[in-house]
Design a protein around this motif. Structure first.
Motif, PDB file in Angstrom:
ATOM      1  N   ARG B   7      24.763  73.604  58.291  1.00 25.37           N
ATOM      2  CA  ARG B   7      23.972  72.433  58.607  1.00 25.37           C
ATOM      3  C   ARG B   7      24.947  71.329  58.797  1.00 25.37           C
ATOM      4  NH1 ARG B   7      22.151  76.741  56.446  1.00 25.37           N
ATOM      5  NH2 ARG B   7      24.186  76.934  57.260  1.00 25.37           N
ATOM      6  N   ALA B   9      24.993  68.134  60.787  1.00 31.20           N
ATOM      7  CA  ALA B   9      24.852  66.694  60.886  1.00 31.20           C
ATOM      8  C   ALA B   9      24.766  66.101  59.506  1.00 31.20           C
ATOM      9  CB  ALA B   9      23.611  66.387  61.677  1.00 31.20           C
ATOM     10  N   LEU B 114      15.876  79.672  76.311  1.00 28.40           N
ATOM     11  CA  LEU B 114      14.809  80.279  77.110  1.00 28.40           C
ATOM     12  C   LEU B 114      13.868  81.090  76.211  1.00 28.40           C
ATOM     13  CD1 LEU B 114      13.789  81.122  80.053  1.00 28.40           C
ATOM     14  CD2 LEU B 114      15.100  83.207  79.657  1.00 28.40           C
ATOM     15  N   THR B 115      14.448  81.887  75.329  1.00 29.21           N
ATOM     16  CA  THR B 115      13.634  82.720  74.459  1.00 29.21           C
ATOM     17  C   THR B 115      12.784  81.867  73.524  1.00 29.21           C
ATOM     18  OG1 THR B 115      15.484  84.245  74.496  1.00 29.21           O
ATOM     19  CG2 THR B 115      13.721  84.739  72.964  1.00 29.21           C
ATOM     20  N   LEU B 118       9.896  80.642  75.350  1.00 33.21           N
ATOM     21  CA  LEU B 118       8.938  81.720  75.620  1.00 33.21           C
ATOM     22  C   LEU B 118       8.050  82.033  74.419  1.00 33.21           C
ATOM     23  CD1 LEU B 118      11.087  84.293  77.639  1.00 33.21           C
ATOM     24  CD2 LEU B 118       9.305  82.787  78.504  1.00 33.21           C
ATOM     25  N   ILE B 119       8.618  81.959  73.211  1.00 35.67           N
ATOM     26  CA  ILE B 119       7.799  82.344  72.057  1.00 35.67           C
ATOM     27  C   ILE B 119       7.266  81.138  71.294  1.00 35.67           C
ATOM     28  CG2 ILE B 119       8.939  84.576  71.771  1.00 35.67           C
ATOM     29  CD1 ILE B 119      10.248  83.420  69.258  1.00 35.67           C
ATOM     30  N   ARG B 121       4.691  79.500  71.878  1.00 34.41           N
ATOM     31  CA  ARG B 121       3.244  79.302  72.008  1.00 34.41           C
ATOM     32  C   ARG B 121       2.593  80.439  71.250  1.00 34.41           C
ATOM     33  NH1 ARG B 121       2.470  81.383  76.895  1.00 34.41           N
ATOM     34  NH2 ARG B 121       4.135  82.775  76.240  1.00 34.41           N
ATOM     35  N   LEU B 198      16.472  80.490  67.003  1.00 33.91           N
ATOM     36  CA  LEU B 198      15.878  79.971  65.769  1.00 33.91           C
ATOM     37  C   LEU B 198      15.991  78.460  65.695  1.00 33.91           C
ATOM     38  CD1 LEU B 198      17.115  82.468  63.038  1.00 33.91           C
ATOM     39  CD2 LEU B 198      14.834  82.229  63.985  1.00 33.91           C
ATOM     40  N   VAL B 199      17.189  77.962  65.989  1.00 31.56           N
ATOM     41  CA  VAL B 199      17.400  76.523  65.892  1.00 31.56           C
ATOM     42  C   VAL B 199      16.562  75.796  66.939  1.00 31.56           C
ATOM     43  CG1 VAL B 199      19.119  74.699  65.975  1.00 31.56           C
ATOM     44  CG2 VAL B 199      19.700  76.884  64.956  1.00 31.56           C
ATOM     45  N   ALA B 202      12.855  75.567  66.065  1.00 31.05           N
ATOM     46  CA  ALA B 202      12.552  74.488  65.129  1.00 31.05           C
ATOM     47  C   ALA B 202      12.549  73.147  65.855  1.00 31.05           C
ATOM     48  CB  ALA B 202      13.569  74.481  63.998  1.00 31.05           C
ATOM     49  N   ALA B 203      13.502  72.971  66.781  1.00 38.19           N
ATOM     50  CA  ALA B 203      13.557  71.704  67.516  1.00 38.19           C
ATOM     51  C   ALA B 203      12.325  71.544  68.407  1.00 38.19           C
ATOM     52  CB  ALA B 203      14.829  71.655  68.358  1.00 38.19           C
ATOM     53  N   SER B 206       9.295  70.174  66.903  1.00 34.95           N
ATOM     54  CA  SER B 206       9.264  68.745  66.597  1.00 34.95           C
ATOM     55  C   SER B 206       8.974  67.908  67.836  1.00 34.95           C
ATOM     56  CB  SER B 206      10.601  68.321  65.975  1.00 34.95           C
ATOM     57  OG  SER B 206      11.595  68.325  66.962  1.00 34.95           O
ATOM     58  N   HIS B 233      14.394  66.203  74.919  1.00 33.71           N
ATOM     59  CA  HIS B 233      14.135  66.227  73.488  1.00 33.71           C
ATOM     60  C   HIS B 233      15.049  67.210  72.770  1.00 33.71           C
ATOM     61  CE1 HIS B 233      11.343  64.976  70.328  1.00 33.71           C
ATOM     62  NE2 HIS B 233      11.648  66.137  69.782  1.00 33.71           N
ATOM     63  N   THR B 237      19.959  68.640  69.755  1.00 37.16           N
ATOM     64  CA  THR B 237      20.104  69.926  69.084  1.00 37.16           C
ATOM     65  C   THR B 237      21.037  70.845  69.861  1.00 37.16           C
ATOM     66  OG1 THR B 237      17.831  69.647  68.410  1.00 37.16           O
ATOM     67  CG2 THR B 237      18.809  71.792  68.028  1.00 37.16           C
ATOM     68  N   VAL B 240      24.603  70.050  69.054  1.00 36.95           N
ATOM     69  CA  VAL B 240      25.072  70.546  67.751  1.00 36.95           C
ATOM     70  C   VAL B 240      25.292  72.055  67.810  1.00 36.95           C
ATOM     71  CG1 VAL B 240      24.488  70.834  65.331  1.00 36.95           C
ATOM     72  CG2 VAL B 240      23.979  68.690  66.463  1.00 36.95           C
TER      73      VAL B 240
END
Lengths: 278, 320
Positions: B7, B9, B114-115, B118-119, B121, B198-199, B202-203, B206, B233, B237, B240
């Protein structure tokens, strides 16, 4: 988005999703499939796309032939040691970083992050020299010590993120009730961050479980090899049938898959809380 | 390559925001010594097992120490560095590191983002699909390398059988200098893209719903919504993640070592592979340490560059 425009787009989305899922799953499937193939199929007549599930009962026998259990036991020792040592130190460090103000705190945080920049391959040389002096060469505990240096900072980040999210008022009211600070850590904070501790435990456990470079360099006797080194040794030689190698790789992989899937949400929130400011 | 988890930042920016505001802050200062006590074991540990070895590494890089007698090297000043900077083999190694790192960063971020989109929703089987997408991330690197070696096998591997269907190949994925780097990057991207996913996921979560809503009202289609709203947006991320991917790629060892060992014809001989070869095959510990130091300098340069860019971008975003 109107329905008319949506439809061809939806098909593209599904095709892409199917392709990327296939891409992610295929190597693991292929490991499984190869473990169930005969050497003659692999090198001559061709590997079947569908797994020969009827050959599953053969797998325990081939695992026993290469002492897979011994290899996994050594991996488990390194992993367990790394987890315990990392979590003990990381819990204190994470609590200090999250709840205390002290000189050098910014530096401590930077120091922890900077460890992510150092290649193991660079430290392996001076660590080798250090371990020769300490008598830790060809010693599984030595591997625990080396791996912990790389895993503990990561565990600290995961737990610090979790502690940051706990409202300080909870500890504050305990303090007013006369609970000492260390009691607040063990009685209030630790229970609240248990899920994140579990995630940190899984991450550090599999760091130790997977570790290859130090083990490959520091361990000279075969009976102390962890599975990572054992597998890499199989790779270069043709004495072990490929199906046996893949069966070993599979039993080496499965625990990691299972545990990561169990704690994935926590790992994700730990990873991302710092990286994503939203 | 261990865990791909940091982590950034926050660990750098230091403390959580609420701390200064807390009325208990001044009281906490009194318990300062307990803070030191709690962080001391971790810090001491890192000093013993990282800082001192690193210092030893710096020292070694100025000597001609050899593996056979690690205690008997003599000081040679900047000879190792001078030799490296004039050596074609070193620059080849630097080039390989940069190509490998650049390719892994770009492709894993594209595929991972991209992945994630795609997931992001709800759909049936989403949980199962996401679990499968995490397989590569959880797979031990050695096991992954092993199965990729078999997939890439020249005469019986499934890669050549697949392109054979189109009348192509067979290709020496790991043995042909034209394909070695591609094969190593391909396997690495497989291993690391779920982390990016994964990261990014999460972004994405938000991104405020109102933004999607506004785009829908404006009649934007999926692609322009992504470009105009989602991507801006995600940019902080992505930056980072790009930093993490870069640092980790510069130091990645196992998958390259096990797939090609730095070959074919040194095409994948990255700095880290080069360190290992110098130390344990050529037995030149001093030279290996010098390569390592130059590798650390590269990582540091990238990190510093990142923070310069980050500060500028943050300033721009604040203005906008």
């Amino acid at each position: 988005m109107s329905t008319i425009r949506r439809k061809p787009g939806q098909i593209v989305v599904w095709v892409l999703l199917a392709l990327v899922t296939l891409f992610a799953a295929f190597p693991i499937y292929w490991m499984f499939n190869t473990a169930l193939s005969l050497t003659s199929e692999l090198y001559a007549t061709g590997q079947d796309l569908w797994p020969h599930l009827e050959r599953l009962p053969r797998i325990p026998g081939s695992l026993a032939a290469v002492n897979a259990l011994g290899l996994l036991r050594n991996s488990a020792f390194i992993a367990t040691g790394t987890t315990i040592l990392s979590l003990v130190m990381a819990t204190g460090a994470a609590y200090a970083l999250s709840r205390f103000k002290f000189h050098g705190k910014g530096f401590a945080g930077f120091f922890l992050f900077a460890t992510q920049m150092l290649p193991q391959a660079l430290l392996v040389v001076p660590l080798f020299a250090l371990f020769v002096t300490l008598g830790l060469i060809n010693n599984l505990s030595g591997l625990v010590l080396a791996q912990t240096a790389f895993s503990m900072p990561v565990a600290t980040f995961i737990m610090k993120t979790a502690i940051d999210k706990i409202p300080y008022e909870i500890e504050e009211s305990a303090r007013v009730d006369g609970c000492p600070q260390l009691g607040q850590l063990s009685l209030i904070v630790v229970p609240l961050i248990l899920p994140s501790m579990a995630a940190a435990a899984v991450v550090t456990f599999f760091d130790g479980w997977n570790e290859f470079l130090f083990a490959n360099t520091f361990i000279s006797s075969a009976e102390k090899w962890p599975a990572s080194v054992g597998l890499a040794q199989f790779m270069g030689q043709y004495a072990t049938p490929l199906s046996t190698v893949m069966a070993t790789a599979l039993v080496f992989t499965l625990p990691a898959l299972i545990f990561f899937l169990i704690v994935q949400r926590r790992i994700i929130s730990g990873i991302t809380a710092g990286a994503v400011k939203g | 390559m261990g865990t791909d988890t940091t982590r950034v930042a926050e660990s750098i920016s230091g403390e959580p925001r609420d701390e200064q505001a807390s009325p208990a802050a001044h009281r906490r200062r009194r318990r300062l010594s307990l803070g030191y006590l709690l962080i001391a074991p971790a810090m001491l540990y890192l000093v013993v097992f990282m800082l001192i070895p690193l210092y030893r590494g710096v020292q070694l890089s100025f000597t001609d120490t050899r593996l056979v007698s690690p205690a008997a090297g003599s000081y040679v000043g900047f000879d190792n560095y001078q030799f490296l900077l004039g050596s074609a083999r070193f620059w080849n190694s630097m080039t390989a590191t940069i190509i490998y790192t650049g390719a892994v960063v770009v492709f894993s971020i594209i595929l991972g983002t991209l992945t994630a989109v795609l997931i992001n929703r709800p759909f049936r089987l989403r949980g199962g699909v996401r679990a499968i997408l995490l397989f590569p991330y959880a797979t031990p690197t050695v096991a992954a390398a092993l199965v990729f070696v078999w997939i890439y096998n020249r005469s019986s591997g499934v890669m050549n059988e697949t392109i054979g269907l189109a009348g192509l190949g067979p290709v020496g994925w790991l043995g042909d200098p034209r394909y070695g780097m591609f094969s190593v990057v391909f396997a690495t991207v497989w291993k690391v893209f779920p982390f990016v996913m994964l990261v990014m996921l999460a972004a994405l979560q938000s991104v405020p719903d109102e933004l999607y809503e506004a785009a829908r009202v404006d009649g934007a289609d999926g692609l322009s919504t992504f470009r105009g709203i989602v991507l801006p947006h995600l940019m902080p991320t992505i930056r980072v993640v790009a930093l993490l991917m870069t640092i980790w790629s510069i130091r990645r060892f196992e998958i390259i070592y096990l797939l090609t060992g730095g070959g074919p014809v040194e095409r994948t001989n990255t700095l880290v592979i080069n360190i290992y070869q110098q130390a344990f095959q050529q037995q030149r510990l001093g030279m290996a340490a010098a390569i390592g130091m130059l590798g650390v300098v590269l990582s540091l340069a990238v990190t510093v560059g990142f923070f310069v860019v980050e500060r500028r971008a943050a300033a721009q975003e604040a203005q906008a």
